[in-house]
Design a protein around this motif. Sequence first.
Motif, PDB file in Angstrom:
ATOM      1  N   ALA A 165      -1.382  -9.471  26.316  1.00 41.76           N
ATOM      2  CA  ALA A 165      -2.184  -8.595  25.460  1.00 41.76           C
ATOM      3  C   ALA A 165      -1.654  -8.605  24.033  1.00 41.76           C
ATOM      4  O   ALA A 165      -0.480  -8.914  23.781  1.00 41.76           O
ATOM      5  N   CYS A 166      -2.522  -8.285  23.076  1.00 42.69           N
ATOM      6  CA  CYS A 166      -2.074  -8.125  21.697  1.00 42.69           C
ATOM      7  C   CYS A 166      -2.756  -6.898  21.098  1.00 42.69           C
ATOM      8  O   CYS A 166      -3.804  -6.452  21.557  1.00 42.69           O
ATOM      9  N   TYR A 167      -2.125  -6.370  20.052  1.00 45.83           N
ATOM     10  CA  TYR A 167      -2.511  -5.089  19.487  1.00 45.83           C
ATOM     11  C   TYR A 167      -2.580  -5.201  17.973  1.00 45.83           C
ATOM     12  O   TYR A 167      -1.830  -5.964  17.355  1.00 45.83           O
ATOM     13  N   GLY A 168      -3.448  -4.397  17.362  1.00 42.86           N
ATOM     14  CA  GLY A 168      -3.494  -4.403  15.909  1.00 42.86           C
ATOM     15  C   GLY A 168      -4.489  -3.407  15.358  1.00 42.86           C
ATOM     16  O   GLY A 168      -5.510  -3.102  15.983  1.00 42.86           O
ATOM     17  N   TYR A 169      -4.162  -2.902  14.175  1.00 43.14           N
ATOM     18  CA  TYR A 169      -5.027  -1.976  13.440  1.00 43.14           C
ATOM     19  C   TYR A 169      -5.561  -2.761  12.244  1.00 43.14           C
ATOM     20  O   TYR A 169      -4.967  -2.765  11.169  1.00 43.14           O
ATOM     21  N   THR A 170      -6.675  -3.427  12.458  1.00 44.94           N
ATOM     22  CA  THR A 170      -7.170  -4.410  11.490  1.00 44.94           C
ATOM     23  C   THR A 170      -8.172  -3.827  10.490  1.00 44.94           C
ATOM     24  O   THR A 170      -8.814  -4.579   9.750  1.00 44.94           O
ATOM     25  N   GLU A 171      -8.309  -2.514  10.446  1.00 48.78           N
ATOM     26  CA  GLU A 171      -9.327  -1.884   9.609  1.00 48.78           C
ATOM     27  C   GLU A 171      -9.240  -2.292   8.145  1.00 48.78           C
ATOM     28  O   GLU A 171     -10.261  -2.486   7.475  1.00 48.78           O
ATOM     29  N   CYS A 172      -8.008  -2.418   7.613  1.00 50.02           N
ATOM     30  CA  CYS A 172      -7.860  -2.719   6.187  1.00 50.02           C
ATOM     31  C   CYS A 172      -8.416  -4.098   5.828  1.00 50.02           C
ATOM     32  O   CYS A 172      -8.688  -4.376   4.659  1.00 50.02           O
ATOM     33  N   ARG A 173      -8.632  -4.933   6.814  1.00 45.86           N
ATOM     34  CA  ARG A 173      -9.136  -6.278   6.550  1.00 45.86           C
ATOM     35  C   ARG A 173     -10.658  -6.321   6.390  1.00 45.86           C
ATOM     36  O   ARG A 173     -11.201  -7.340   5.967  1.00 45.86           O
ATOM     37  N   ILE A 174     -11.323  -5.226   6.759  1.00 47.12           N
ATOM     38  CA  ILE A 174     -12.781  -5.183   6.562  1.00 47.12           C
ATOM     39  C   ILE A 174     -13.189  -3.972   5.717  1.00 47.12           C
ATOM     40  O   ILE A 174     -14.344  -3.539   5.748  1.00 47.12           O
ATOM     41  N   GLY A 175     -12.241  -3.415   4.988  1.00 41.44           N
ATOM     42  CA  GLY A 175     -12.567  -2.329   4.074  1.00 41.44           C
ATOM     43  C   GLY A 175     -12.599  -0.956   4.707  1.00 41.44           C
ATOM     44  O   GLY A 175     -13.019   0.012   4.062  1.00 41.44           O
ATOM     45  N   PHE A 176     -12.165  -0.847   5.953  1.00 41.49           N
ATOM     46  CA  PHE A 176     -12.077   0.437   6.627  1.00 41.49           C
ATOM     47  C   PHE A 176     -10.703   1.054   6.376  1.00 41.49           C
ATOM     48  O   PHE A 176      -9.797   0.421   5.831  1.00 41.49           O
ATOM     49  N   VAL A 177     -10.532   2.293   6.806  1.00 42.86           N
ATOM     50  CA  VAL A 177      -9.231   2.967   6.751  1.00 42.86           C
ATOM     51  C   VAL A 177      -8.869   3.391   8.175  1.00 42.86           C
ATOM     52  O   VAL A 177      -9.649   4.093   8.824  1.00 42.86           O
ATOM     53  N   PRO A 178      -7.709   2.988   8.674  1.00 42.78           N
ATOM     54  CA  PRO A 178      -7.299   3.390  10.025  1.00 42.78           C
ATOM     55  C   PRO A 178      -6.784   4.821  10.027  1.00 42.78           C
ATOM     56  O   PRO A 178      -5.699   5.128  10.539  1.00 42.78           O
TER      57      PRO A 178
END
Length: 259
Positions: free
Chosen positions: A130-143
Motif C-alpha cells: 500500500a502507499c499513502y499521500g495527501y496530494t491535494e496541493c498538486r491539484i490546487g486543493f488544501v488538505p
Amino acid sequence: MNFKFIQYDSQDRIAFITLNRTQKKNALNAGMMEELREAFGKAANDEQVKVVILKASGEVFSAGADLEYLLELQQNSYAENLADSQRLKDLFLQIRSCPKIVIAQVQGHAIAGGCGLVTACDLVYSDPQACYGYTECRIGFVPALVAGFLLQKTGEGKARELLLSGELITAEQAKACGLVNYICGEGKLEDEAGALARKLASETSGASIAYTKELLAALSGLSLPQGLELAAELNAKARMGEDFKKGIRAFLSKEKPQW
C-alpha cells in the motif's frame, strides 16, 4: 438500509464498512460520504458492535475525490463549497469520535481524501504494497480537514512534509511516521486485521473504550490541569457503570470478564 456506494455488514460484534466503487477506484463523492456517515452512525448506535473495520473492495483503498465530483465543485458558490466541506469535516470527525474502536484495513493506494479517511481511524492495518499521500496541493486543493488529525499522529514536522510536498509514501514509511500501526504479511491483511478486531471485541470493555476515546479527543485542546480534571470526571463516571462492576467482580474472582 440499502447503500449504493458502500457495503455494511456485522458479525462477531464487528461492523464492516466497505467502500464499494471499484470501477472508480473507490473515489469519494457526495453520495459515498453521506452513506459513510449513515453507516458509522449505525455502528455507533448498535450495542452489539464493539469494533468497526473500514475497508475497501478491489485493489485500491481509495483514490480520493471522484473527478466528476471535482468538476461539480468548480460550479459551486462559496456557500455551497463551504457546506460541502462541512459535510466532509463531519464525516472525519464522526469516524474519529466514534465510541467504538475503528480500524482501517488498507490495500493499494490511499490518496488525498482516501488517506484522510485512514488518518481519522484509531488504528491502521496495511498491506505491505500500500502507499499513502495527501496530494491535494498538486491539484490546487488544501488538505485542510485532515491536517489536525495528521498532526496528532505524526507531529508537526512530518505533517508539514507530507501535506506540503504531496509525495506518496510507502507502507513502511507510513509506519515509521506513525500513520500506520501494523504492516501485515503478504496476503494476510484481512486475517490479521480481523484477528485484532475479534481480540478487542472480546477483551475490552465497550464503556471503557468510549470514555478513553472521549478523553483522548479532548486532551489536545486542554491545559494539563483541565485534562486531569476531565480524566477524573470520566474515571468517576466509569466507576458507576455496569462494565466496571462486571470487571471488578471478574478480577476478584480471578476470572476473565465476558465483554
